[in-house]
Design an enzyme around this catalytic site. Structure first.
Site, PDB file in Angstrom:
ATOM      1  N   ASP A  35       0.859  -1.175   0.000  1.00 21.19           N
ATOM      2  CA  ASP A  35       0.000   0.000   0.000  1.00 21.19           C
ATOM      3  C   ASP A  35       0.904   1.237   0.000  1.00 21.19           C
ATOM      4  O   ASP A  35       1.690   1.402  -0.915  1.00 21.19           O
ATOM      5  CB  ASP A  35      -0.951  -0.062   1.200  1.00 21.19           C
ATOM      6  N   HIS A  70      10.539  -0.087  -6.292  1.00 19.26           N
ATOM      7  CA  HIS A  70       9.780  -1.274  -6.677  1.00 19.26           C
ATOM      8  C   HIS A  70      10.540  -2.036  -7.754  1.00 19.26           C
ATOM      9  O   HIS A  70      11.432  -1.497  -8.411  1.00 19.26           O
ATOM     10  CB  HIS A  70       8.379  -0.904  -7.149  1.00 19.26           C
ATOM     11  N   CYS A  78       4.965  -8.409  -1.074  1.00 18.11           N
ATOM     12  CA  CYS A  78       4.713  -7.192  -0.305  1.00 18.11           C
ATOM     13  C   CYS A  78       6.062  -6.792   0.282  1.00 18.11           C
ATOM     14  O   CYS A  78       7.096  -7.103  -0.291  1.00 18.11           O
ATOM     15  CB  CYS A  78       3.642  -7.425   0.769  1.00 18.11           C
ATOM     16  N   GLN A  95       5.270 -11.985   4.043  1.00 17.59           N
ATOM     17  CA  GLN A  95       4.821 -12.846   5.129  1.00 17.59           C
ATOM     18  C   GLN A  95       3.304 -12.864   5.258  1.00 17.59           C
ATOM     19  O   GLN A  95       2.738 -13.868   5.652  1.00 17.59           O
ATOM     20  CB  GLN A  95       5.438 -12.399   6.456  1.00 17.59           C
ATOM     21  N   ARG A 138       0.666  -9.993   3.451  1.00 17.59           N
ATOM     22  CA  ARG A 138      -0.087  -9.451   2.318  1.00 17.59           C
ATOM     23  C   ARG A 138       0.222 -10.167   1.007  1.00 17.59           C
ATOM     24  O   ARG A 138      -0.681 -10.486   0.237  1.00 17.59           O
ATOM     25  CB  ARG A 138       0.174  -7.949   2.163  1.00 17.59           C
TER      26      ARG A 138
END
Length: 150
Positions: free
Chosen positions: A35, A42, A75, A79, A81
Site C-alpha cells: 500500500d 519497486h 509485499c 509474510q 499481504r
C-alpha cells in the site's frame, strides 16, 4: 477445489527472479501488493495492486493475467499481504474459470499447470538489500527510506 494454502504456496528467490528479469523471460508478471509502503522503490516492470483494492480489482487482474505463465506476488516482507494476495488470486481464478468467465473451462489441475503463482521470498525488503541500487532490476529506489527500517 484448490488445495493451496498460505503455508504451501511456492516461493521464488530474489536471485531467480532477478535472473528472469535480466534475461527478459516472457510470460512473467510481478504483482506488488504494498500500500503506502510502495514509496521508495519497486521491482522493474511490476504492477502495484494495493491490498485495499483487491475486492474490486482481483477479477480484473485474473482476466488481465490469464495468459501469463508465472505470477509473482510480494509485499514488504512476503509474510502476510503477498501470500494472502496470491491465495486470493488463485481462488478468484478458480471461481472465474468454473463459471466460464475466462473463456475456458478447465479443472483445477489444468489451471494450476497452465499458470504458476508464486511468492517472492523475503519480499521487497530482501529484494532491495540485494538489488535496490541496480537500475536494471529496481525503479524509484530511495535508499534512505530503507536504511534500518526493516
Amino acid at each position: 477445489m484448490s488445495t493451496a494454502t498460505v503455508a504451501n504456496l511456492p516461493r521464488i528467490s530474489g536471485e531467480k527472479l532477478a535472473n528472469l528479469i535480466r534475461t527478459k523471460t516472457p510470460g512473467i508478471s510481478i504483482i506488488d501488493v504494498r500500500d503506502s509502503d510502495y514509496v521508495g522503490g519497486h521491482i522493474l516492470g511490476c504492477q502495484n495492486v494495493p491490498t485495499h483494492t483487491h475486492d474490486h480489482r482481483m477479477p480484473e487482474l485474473v482476466r488481465t493475467l490469464r495468459n501469463q505463465d508465472t505470477i509473482v506476488f510480494h509485499c514488504a516482507l512476503s509474510q502476510q499481504r503477498g501470500p494472502s494476495s496470491a491465495l486470493r488470486y488463485l481462488r478468484e481464478r478458480e471461481r472465474m474459470s468454473a463459471r466460464g468467465e475466462l473463456g475456458i473451462r478447465e479443472d483445477v489441475e489444468d489451471i494450476e499447470k497452465a499458470q504458476k503463482v508464486v511468492v517472492l521470498e523475503g519480499g521487497f525488503a530482501k529484494w532491495q538489500e540485494a538489488y535496490g541500487s541496480d537500475t536494471e532490476l529496481t525503479e524509484g529506489y530511495v535508499k534512505d527510506l530503507w536504511d534500518e527500517s526493516w
